[in-house]
Structure formats: structure tokens, C-alpha cells
Design a protein around this motif. Structure first.
Motif, mmCIF file in Angstrom:
data_model
loop_
_atom_site.group_PDB
_atom_site.id
_atom_site.type_symbol
_atom_site.label_atom_id
_atom_site.label_comp_id
_atom_site.label_asym_id
_atom_site.label_seq_id
_atom_site.Cartn_x
_atom_site.Cartn_y
_atom_site.Cartn_z
ATOM 1 N N ALA A 103 -5.424 -6.265 -12.550
ATOM 2 C CA ALA A 103 -4.598 -5.086 -11.804
ATOM 3 C C ALA A 103 -5.181 -5.514 -10.135
ATOM 4 O O ALA A 103 -6.180 -6.105 -10.151
ATOM 5 C CB ALA A 103 -4.999 -3.777 -12.041
ATOM 6 N N LEU A 104 -4.289 -4.997 -9.246
ATOM 7 C CA LEU A 104 -4.732 -4.966 -7.812
ATOM 8 C C LEU A 104 -5.736 -4.464 -7.498
ATOM 9 O O LEU A 104 -6.806 -5.029 -7.052
ATOM 10 C CB LEU A 104 -3.443 -4.600 -7.012
ATOM 11 N N ALA A 105 -6.190 -3.304 -8.350
ATOM 12 C CA ALA A 105 -7.400 -2.615 -8.005
ATOM 13 C C ALA A 105 -8.420 -3.186 -8.610
ATOM 14 O O ALA A 105 -9.463 -2.904 -8.456
ATOM 15 C CB ALA A 105 -7.197 -1.204 -8.538
ATOM 16 N N ASP A 106 -8.404 -4.362 -9.443
ATOM 17 C CA ASP A 106 -9.403 -4.933 -9.854
ATOM 18 C C ASP A 106 -9.849 -6.099 -9.022
ATOM 19 O O ASP A 106 -11.065 -6.521 -9.115
ATOM 20 C CB ASP A 106 -9.018 -5.938 -11.324
ATOM 21 N N GLY A 107 -9.030 -6.455 -7.890
ATOM 22 C CA GLY A 107 -9.664 -7.158 -6.904
ATOM 23 C C GLY A 107 -10.474 -7.002 -5.848
ATOM 24 O O GLY A 107 -10.660 -5.498 -5.834
ATOM 25 N N ALA A 118 -6.479 -3.600 6.609
ATOM 26 C CA ALA A 118 -4.848 -3.152 6.686
ATOM 27 C C ALA A 118 -4.055 -4.070 5.298
ATOM 28 O O ALA A 118 -3.620 -3.383 4.676
ATOM 29 C CB ALA A 118 -4.130 -3.370 7.893
ATOM 30 N N ALA A 119 -4.329 -5.225 5.223
ATOM 31 C CA ALA A 119 -3.433 -6.203 4.209
ATOM 32 C C ALA A 119 -4.245 -5.768 2.983
ATOM 33 O O ALA A 119 -3.388 -5.582 1.922
ATOM 34 C CB ALA A 119 -4.084 -7.547 4.421
ATOM 35 N N GLY A 120 -5.395 -5.613 2.645
ATOM 36 C CA GLY A 120 -5.996 -4.839 1.393
ATOM 37 C C GLY A 120 -5.418 -3.825 1.080
ATOM 38 O O GLY A 120 -4.965 -3.403 -0.247
ATOM 39 N N ARG A 121 -5.390 -2.892 2.256
ATOM 40 C CA ARG A 121 -5.042 -1.527 1.667
ATOM 41 C C ARG A 121 -3.539 -1.566 1.392
ATOM 42 O O ARG A 121 -3.042 -0.863 0.503
ATOM 43 C CB ARG A 121 -5.147 -0.621 2.856
#
Length: 175
Positions: A103-107, A118-121
Motif C-alpha cells: 500500500a502507498l501508506a506502507d512506503g 509535497a510529492a510524498g504527501r
């Protein structure tokens, strides 16, 4: 034209490796942080950068930071112009290569600029912002970093806290 540019850029970087090594340096703690994370089960380390992949590989190799990086899983300048899309590309490549349901939140995106934050968010990935001197920890926090550290030498407790799914405060370093 882009392919010709990319080949020429990589060629010039290879020719100027010595200059790059003399003018640049790895951030303190970077090699140790990469090594520590490499020993963590389930962690895949790659790169998200506006550089083309060949140039990213050369730069990290020059500073001895390439050992634990899975370059095929990264997101690079030739993939997209938008940094958040590069983050998503890296996650998608990791999913495809490992078969894991990532999942994105796992990164965890580790960056040192407000643009990295900003890119990560925008991609939905937590961001550990490193205040390398160009941007202060306060500015990185204001940009929305999940957590900030002064340098990678103080990041180890936070890495472990975030990898275990604990809030950043549990790692001993505040947002």
C-alpha cells in the motif's frame, strides 16, 4: 530526442565521475541508514528522482550508496515529470516485482526538500524529511513532513518506529 539526451547525459556522467566524487559527498549517516534498513525484513529500498536512472545509478555508486538499492523498483525522470507520479511508479514496480500487496501508506519517502515532502504527501506516502542545511527542519515540518530529523545519523529510532507502524513520537523524534 529524449533517448539521445539520456544516453549522452549518462555518458557525460561516466566521464566526469572523478569530478563528481571530488565536488560532492554522501550525507553523514546515509550509508549506515541504508545498511540498517537493508537488514530489516520486508524492506525494499529504491530511488525516486528526477534524474534518469543511469545517472542516479552513477551518482549513488560514486558515493558508495548503491549497495542496498533496488534500482529496477525506482521512479526516474524518464518515467514522468511529476514527482508524486514517480513515487507511485516506484510503489507499482515494487508490487509487480515482489508480488507483495504494498500500500502507498506502507512506503516511506526520505527527502530533504519541500518538493520531496509535497510529492510524498500527494502520493499518499509518509515522508521522513532530513534537514540537510538547505531547508530547515521547521520548514520541512511546515511543508507537511510526517517527521523530520536533522540528519540521517539521528534517524535510526524513527525508521524502526515507522516500520513497526508506531507514531513518529514513539521513535523518539518528533514531527
Amino acid at each position: 530526442m529524449f533517448e539521445a539526451f539520456a544516453r549522452r547525459s549518462a555518458e557525460l556522467h561516466r566521464q566526469r565521475v572523478h569530478d563528481l566524487g571530488e565536488r560532492g559527498h554522501a550525507l553523514p549517516g546515509a550509508a549506515a541508514a541504508l545498511a540498517a534498513l537493508a537488514d530489516t525484513n520486508g524492506v525494499v529500498q529504491s530511488v525516486v528522482t528526477g534524474n534518469i536512472r543511469a545517472v542516479a545509478e552513477i551518482k549513488l555508486q560514486v558515493f558508495g550508496l548503491d549497495t542496498h538499492i533496488w534500482f529496477p523498483y525506482g521512479g526516474y525522470g524518464e518515467d514522468h515529470d511529476d514527482r508524486a507520479e514517480l513515487v507511485r511508479t516506484a510503489i507499482d514496480r515494487t508490487r509487480a516485482a515482489t508480488g507483495a500487496d504494498v500500500a502507498l501508506a506502507d512506503g516511506l519517502l526520505i527527502g530533504d526538500t519541500p518538493a520531496d515532502v509535497a510529492a510524498g504527501r500527494a502520493a499518499g506516502v509518509p515522508v521522513l524529511a532530513v534537514a540537510t542545511g538547505r531547508t530547515s527542519a521547521a520548514e520541512l515540518a511546515d511543508a507537511g513532513a510526517t517527521a523530520t530529523v536533522r540528519d540521517l545519523q539521528e534517524a535510526s529510532p524513527l525508521f524502526h518506529a515507522m516500520l513497526l507502524g508506531l507514531p513518529p513520537e514513539a521513535g523518539g523524534i518528533g514531527p
